[in-house]
Write a protein that holds these residues in place. Structure first.
Motif, PDB file in Angstrom:
ATOM      1  N   PRO A   8      -2.090  -1.063  -4.452  1.00  0.00           N
ATOM      2  CA  PRO A   8      -3.210  -1.623  -3.687  1.00  0.00           C
ATOM      3  C   PRO A   8      -3.665  -2.992  -4.186  1.00  0.00           C
ATOM      4  O   PRO A   8      -4.202  -3.781  -3.407  1.00  0.00           O
TER       5      PRO A   8
ATOM      6  N   ALA B 208      -9.411   1.373  -1.749  1.00  0.00           N
ATOM      7  CA  ALA B 208      -8.397   2.087  -2.542  1.00  0.00           C
ATOM      8  C   ALA B 208      -8.537   1.779  -4.030  1.00  0.00           C
ATOM      9  O   ALA B 208      -8.217   2.619  -4.880  1.00  0.00           O
TER      10      ALA B 208
ATOM     11  N   SER C 192       0.823  -1.195   0.000  1.00  0.00           N
ATOM     12  CA  SER C 192       0.000   0.000   0.000  1.00  0.00           C
ATOM     13  C   SER C 192       0.867   1.259   0.000  1.00  0.00           C
ATOM     14  O   SER C 192       0.605   2.203  -0.748  1.00  0.00           O
TER      15      SER C 192
ATOM     16  N   THR D  82      -9.778  -2.190   3.320  1.00  0.00           N
ATOM     17  CA  THR D  82      -9.036  -0.952   3.054  1.00  0.00           C
ATOM     18  C   THR D  82      -8.540  -0.901   1.616  1.00  0.00           C
ATOM     19  O   THR D  82      -8.661   0.132   0.936  1.00  0.00           O
ATOM     20  N   TYR D  83      -7.994  -2.007   1.121  1.00  0.00           N
ATOM     21  CA  TYR D  83      -7.405  -1.996  -0.224  1.00  0.00           C
ATOM     22  C   TYR D  83      -8.474  -2.128  -1.299  1.00  0.00           C
ATOM     23  O   TYR D  83      -8.300  -1.614  -2.407  1.00  0.00           O
TER      24      TYR D  83
END
Length: 296
Positions: free
Chosen positions: A127, A163, A122, A159-160
């Protein structure tokens, strides 16, 4: 980090133990004591000394031909190199650690290295690779009953995914992650998951859901003023988008105080920007109301 005299005494004793083990030709034991010294040094913020200790431990494990010992030190060295912003080298340490442990059938021990690798990807602006690493960590954790590793992997996946613009997938992962963290009593992880979930809802324009998630995150982040400030800033933004300017101001002003107390200059600037948007939105609303009154 300041842990007082006890921490310094611990380091002295680790070093004495390593020296005595060396005299007794017990290299593996000396390597373990040196590794513990490196871990303590990193937690104390003495990063260069931590790196030196871990490299010394690596040399000792190599003399013993202890591959799993080497893998453990490589994992710790990856954390040290990450602290030094040497992301490519940190990733190399984790990769080698993972490869050794997989070769020896110690898949359960790869979970933390995989989750940490995801964080590094990250930071490197990758990502997609971060998401893949988190998925690998999740599978390894699930297979071996590692509830904490599974929760962190789910947090990473959420989270990714966010992203990468996969917002609905992110919501699913983050909801489950928050529940898993709550189940194991990890308030910090639960707070992080709920905060990120709120931010995703904010991006989607689901402001009521954003407020709900962020309000749940607030009491979970009291141990970290800077992060609490970030959550309050986002909560203020969500209230602003709902037109609730009074609550928005209360949240944003509290966030600003926390950012200043934490000497978070970037966070302070971002919060001031949120406050400016709030003031502008309130002013434009008042102006629209006055114009309507004139027309009426």
């Amino acid at each position: 980090v300041k842990l007082g005299r006890g921490a310094d005494e611990a380091l002295v004793h680790f070093r004495l133990a390593a020296g005595l083990f060396m005299q007794l030709d017990r290299l593996a034991s000396a390597a373990r004591a040196t590794t513990l010294s490196g871990i303590a040094l990193r937690r104390l913020g003495r990063i260069a000394e931590a790196e030196a200790a871990h490299r010394e431990a690596l040399a000792l494990y190599d003399r013993e031909h202890d591959a799993l010992g080497r893998a453990a030190v490589l994992h710790n060295l990856g954390a040290v190199r990450f602290s030094q912003n040497a992301y490519d080298d940190a990733l190399a340490q984790y990769r080698e650690s993972i490869a050794i442990r997989r070769a020896h059938g110690e898949v359960a021990l790869t979970v933390s290295s995989l989750n940490n690798s995801a964080t590094i990807y990250s930071h490197l602006g990758r990502p997609d690779s971060a998401l893949n690493a988190s998925r690998e960590a999740f599978e390894a954790a699930r297979m071996h009953g590692d509830a904490s590793g599974e929760a962190y992997a789910l947090l990473g996946m959420g989270t990714y995914s966010y992203a990468l613009g996969e917002l609905q997938a992110a919501i699913g992962y983050l909801r489950v992650a928050a529940g898993r963290f709550e189940h194991i009593g990890n308030t910090s992880g639960s707070g992080y998951a709920m905060h990120t979930l709120g931010v995703v809802y904010l991006d989607l324009g689901h402001f009521a859901d954003a407020v709900s998630a962020l309000e749940r995150a607030v009491p979970l982040r009291h141990d970290d003023p800077a992060r609490l400030g970030t959550t309050l800033q986002s909560l203020g933004n969500a209230h602003r988008m709902q037109g609730d300017f009074e609550r928005a101001r209360a949240s944003i002003e509290r966030a600003l105080t926390l950012k200043r107390q934490a000497s978070d200059r970037y966070g302070e600037a971002a919060t001031l920007r949120s406050l400016a948007w709030l003031e502008l939105a309130a002013a434009l609303t008042d102006q629209d109301g006055a114009a309507a009154d004139q027309v009426a």
